[in-house]
Every structure is written in structure tokens, then in C-alpha cells.
Design a protein around this motif. Structure first.
Motif, PDB file in Angstrom:
ATOM      1  N   LYS A   1       0.836  -1.207   0.000  1.00 30.05           N
ATOM      2  CA  LYS A   1       0.000   0.000   0.000  1.00 30.05           C
ATOM      3  C   LYS A   1       0.871   1.258   0.000  1.00 30.05           C
ATOM      4  N   ALA A   2       1.936   1.254   0.774  1.00 22.21           N
ATOM      5  CA  ALA A   2       2.847   2.393   0.812  1.00 22.21           C
ATOM      6  C   ALA A   2       3.496   2.610  -0.555  1.00 22.21           C
ATOM      7  N   PHE A   3       3.889   1.505  -1.220  1.00 22.01           N
ATOM      8  CA  PHE A   3       4.482   1.645  -2.548  1.00 22.01           C
ATOM      9  C   PHE A   3       3.472   2.217  -3.532  1.00 22.01           C
ATOM     10  N   LYS A   4       2.226   1.782  -3.446  1.00 25.73           N
ATOM     11  CA  LYS A   4       1.196   2.308  -4.332  1.00 25.73           C
ATOM     12  C   LYS A   4       1.022   3.816  -4.123  1.00 25.73           C
ATOM     13  N   ILE A   5       1.024   4.246  -2.883  1.00 27.02           N
ATOM     14  CA  ILE A   5       0.880   5.675  -2.588  1.00 27.02           C
ATOM     15  C   ILE A   5       2.068   6.458  -3.130  1.00 27.02           C
ATOM     16  N   ILE A   6       3.276   5.961  -2.885  1.00 26.00           N
ATOM     17  CA  ILE A   6       4.477   6.626  -3.411  1.00 26.00           C
ATOM     18  C   ILE A   6       4.424   6.676  -4.928  1.00 26.00           C
ATOM     19  N   SER A   7       4.008   5.593  -5.549  1.00 29.25           N
ATOM     20  CA  SER A   7       3.924   5.515  -7.004  1.00 29.25           C
ATOM     21  C   SER A   7       2.958   6.562  -7.564  1.00 29.25           C
ATOM     22  N   ILE A   8       1.789   6.659  -6.969  1.00 25.65           N
ATOM     23  CA  ILE A   8       0.786   7.629  -7.425  1.00 25.65           C
ATOM     24  C   ILE A   8       1.286   9.052  -7.218  1.00 25.65           C
ATOM     25  N   LEU A   9       1.842   9.334  -6.052  1.00 24.53           N
ATOM     26  CA  LEU A   9       2.340  10.685  -5.777  1.00 24.53           C
ATOM     27  C   LEU A   9       3.495  11.064  -6.706  1.00 24.53           C
TER      28      LEU A   9
ATOM     29  N   HIS B   1       9.108  16.408  -6.403  1.00 25.67           N
ATOM     30  CA  HIS B   1       9.236  15.311  -7.361  1.00 25.67           C
ATOM     31  C   HIS B   1      10.565  14.573  -7.179  1.00 25.67           C
ATOM     32  N   GLY B   2      11.625  15.291  -6.947  1.00 26.45           N
ATOM     33  CA  GLY B   2      12.932  14.658  -6.742  1.00 26.45           C
ATOM     34  C   GLY B   2      12.935  13.720  -5.548  1.00 26.45           C
ATOM     35  N   VAL B   3      12.348  14.163  -4.452  1.00 26.84           N
ATOM     36  CA  VAL B   3      12.264  13.330  -3.248  1.00 26.84           C
ATOM     37  C   VAL B   3      11.401  12.101  -3.523  1.00 26.84           C
ATOM     38  N   LEU B   4      10.248  12.307  -4.175  1.00 19.66           N
ATOM     39  CA  LEU B   4       9.358  11.190  -4.489  1.00 19.66           C
ATOM     40  C   LEU B   4      10.000  10.215  -5.486  1.00 19.66           C
ATOM     41  N   PHE B   5      10.766  10.744  -6.427  1.00 20.13           N
ATOM     42  CA  PHE B   5      11.468   9.901  -7.396  1.00 20.13           C
ATOM     43  C   PHE B   5      12.446   8.967  -6.690  1.00 20.13           C
ATOM     44  N   ILE B   6      13.218   9.508  -5.765  1.00 14.87           N
ATOM     45  CA  ILE B   6      14.180   8.693  -5.015  1.00 14.87           C
ATOM     46  C   ILE B   6      13.455   7.666  -4.145  1.00 14.87           C
ATOM     47  N   LEU B   7      12.383   8.099  -3.479  1.00 11.78           N
ATOM     48  CA  LEU B   7      11.590   7.162  -2.684  1.00 11.78           C
ATOM     49  C   LEU B   7      11.021   6.040  -3.548  1.00 11.78           C
ATOM     50  N   TYR B   8      10.565   6.390  -4.752  1.00 14.13           N
ATOM     51  CA  TYR B   8      10.012   5.398  -5.675  1.00 14.13           C
ATOM     52  C   TYR B   8      11.075   4.356  -6.042  1.00 14.13           C
ATOM     53  N   LEU B   9      12.284   4.804  -6.338  1.00 15.24           N
ATOM     54  CA  LEU B   9      13.351   3.860  -6.701  1.00 15.24           C
ATOM     55  C   LEU B   9      13.721   2.953  -5.533  1.00 15.24           C
ATOM     56  N   ILE B  10      13.805   3.520  -4.346  1.00 17.48           N
ATOM     57  CA  ILE B  10      14.110   2.720  -3.157  1.00 17.48           C
ATOM     58  C   ILE B  10      12.985   1.721  -2.887  1.00 17.48           C
ATOM     59  N   ALA B  11      11.747   2.194  -2.978  1.00 16.52           N
ATOM     60  CA  ALA B  11      10.595   1.322  -2.743  1.00 16.52           C
ATOM     61  C   ALA B  11      10.493   0.246  -3.819  1.00 16.52           C
ATOM     62  N   SER B  12      10.885   0.577  -5.048  1.00 15.27           N
ATOM     63  CA  SER B  12      10.885  -0.425  -6.120  1.00 15.27           C
ATOM     64  C   SER B  12      11.833  -1.567  -5.781  1.00 15.27           C
ATOM     65  N   TYR B  13      13.001  -1.217  -5.308  1.00 14.75           N
ATOM     66  CA  TYR B  13      13.961  -2.257  -4.927  1.00 14.75           C
ATOM     67  C   TYR B  13      13.418  -3.095  -3.764  1.00 14.75           C
ATOM     68  N   TYR B  14      12.781  -2.434  -2.823  1.00 12.40           N
ATOM     69  CA  TYR B  14      12.188  -3.153  -1.696  1.00 12.40           C
ATOM     70  C   TYR B  14      11.111  -4.125  -2.191  1.00 12.40           C
ATOM     71  N   MET B  15      10.279  -3.689  -3.131  1.00 15.65           N
ATOM     72  CA  MET B  15       9.243  -4.560  -3.695  1.00 15.65           C
ATOM     73  C   MET B  15       9.865  -5.714  -4.482  1.00 15.65           C
ATOM     74  N   TYR B  16      10.982  -5.442  -5.138  1.00 15.97           N
ATOM     75  CA  TYR B  16      11.728  -6.491  -5.855  1.00 15.97           C
ATOM     76  C   TYR B  16      12.081  -7.629  -4.899  1.00 15.97           C
ATOM     77  N   GLU B  17      12.560  -7.258  -3.719  1.00 16.33           N
ATOM     78  CA  GLU B  17      12.928  -8.278  -2.737  1.00 16.33           C
ATOM     79  C   GLU B  17      11.698  -8.920  -2.099  1.00 16.33           C
ATOM     80  N   LYS B  18      10.714  -8.115  -1.760  1.00 20.09           N
ATOM     81  CA  LYS B  18       9.534  -8.622  -1.055  1.00 20.09           C
ATOM     82  C   LYS B  18       8.660  -9.517  -1.933  1.00 20.09           C
ATOM     83  N   LEU B  19       8.467  -9.135  -3.202  1.00 17.11           N
ATOM     84  CA  LEU B  19       7.576  -9.864  -4.094  1.00 17.11           C
ATOM     85  C   LEU B  19       8.311 -10.839  -5.010  1.00 17.11           C
ATOM     86  N   ASN B  20       9.622 -10.983  -4.805  1.00 20.89           N
ATOM     87  CA  ASN B  20      10.447 -11.892  -5.616  1.00 20.89           C
ATOM     88  C   ASN B  20      10.325 -11.606  -7.111  1.00 20.89           C
ATOM     89  N   TRP B  21      10.400 -10.318  -7.458  1.00 17.03           N
ATOM     90  CA  TRP B  21      10.380  -9.933  -8.863  1.00 17.03           C
ATOM     91  C   TRP B  21      11.663 -10.397  -9.545  1.00 17.03           C
TER      92      TRP B  21
END
Length: 94
Positions: free
Chosen positions: A6-14, A46-66
């Protein structure tokens, strides 16, 4: 729904909204009408959200076994104006 997803979805939308605001509102205000203030504010957000998105993407990679391919696609989506909306809908569980 898992709170990390849910947090990743919010970061993604923002992140997507901030990018669209930057491109469609702030940049025209700066370059057409000469008001650069909004670029500074929206650009920083946008810069802060962009960095958060990249970090969260990596976290989702590990969590969801992408796969690495999925991670790469999700990260490339961060530089496309509507990309985070696509990534969120395609690669995250409902």
C-alpha cells in the motif's frame, strides 16, 4: 493488503502526479510566463518522491520476488510521465 505494498502504491501515485504537475504546470509557468517559483517547489517534491520510488521499487523487488527484468521495467517507468501508474497496476497484487 500488506502495508508495504500500500505504501508503494501511494508513493507511485504521488510520484506520477508530481511528474505530471512538473511537466504540465510548473514548466510552462517557468518557460512561457516567466514564473520559476513553482518549478523549485514541485521539482524538489518530485525529486524526493522519485528517489523514494526507486528505493521502494527495490524493496518490492525483494519482497515480491520480482525478476531483474520486472525491477528494470518498474524503474524505467519512473522516468515516463504515466509510467508509475502502469507499474502499479501491472506488477503489484490487487
Amino acid at each position: 493488503m500488506d502495508y508495504q505494498i500500500k505504501a508503494f502504491k501511494i508513493i507511485s501515485i504521488l510520484e506520477a502526479i508530481s511528474f505530471l504537475l512538473l511537466l504540465l504546470v510548473a514548466m510552462p509557468l517557468k518557460y512561457i510566463w516567466g514564473y520559476p517559483q513553482m518549478v523549485e517547489t514541485v521539482g524538489m517534491a518530485h525529486g524526493v518522491l522519485f528517489i523514494l520510488y526507486l528505493i521502494a521499487s527495490y524493496y518490492m523487488y525483494e519482497k515480491l520476488n520480482w525478476s531483474l527484468k520486472t525491477l528494470a521495467i518498474v524503474m524505467v517507468c519512473s522516468v515516463l510521465p504515466l509510467g508509475p501508474f502502469y507499474a502499479e497496476r501491472k506488477y503489484l497484487p490487487s
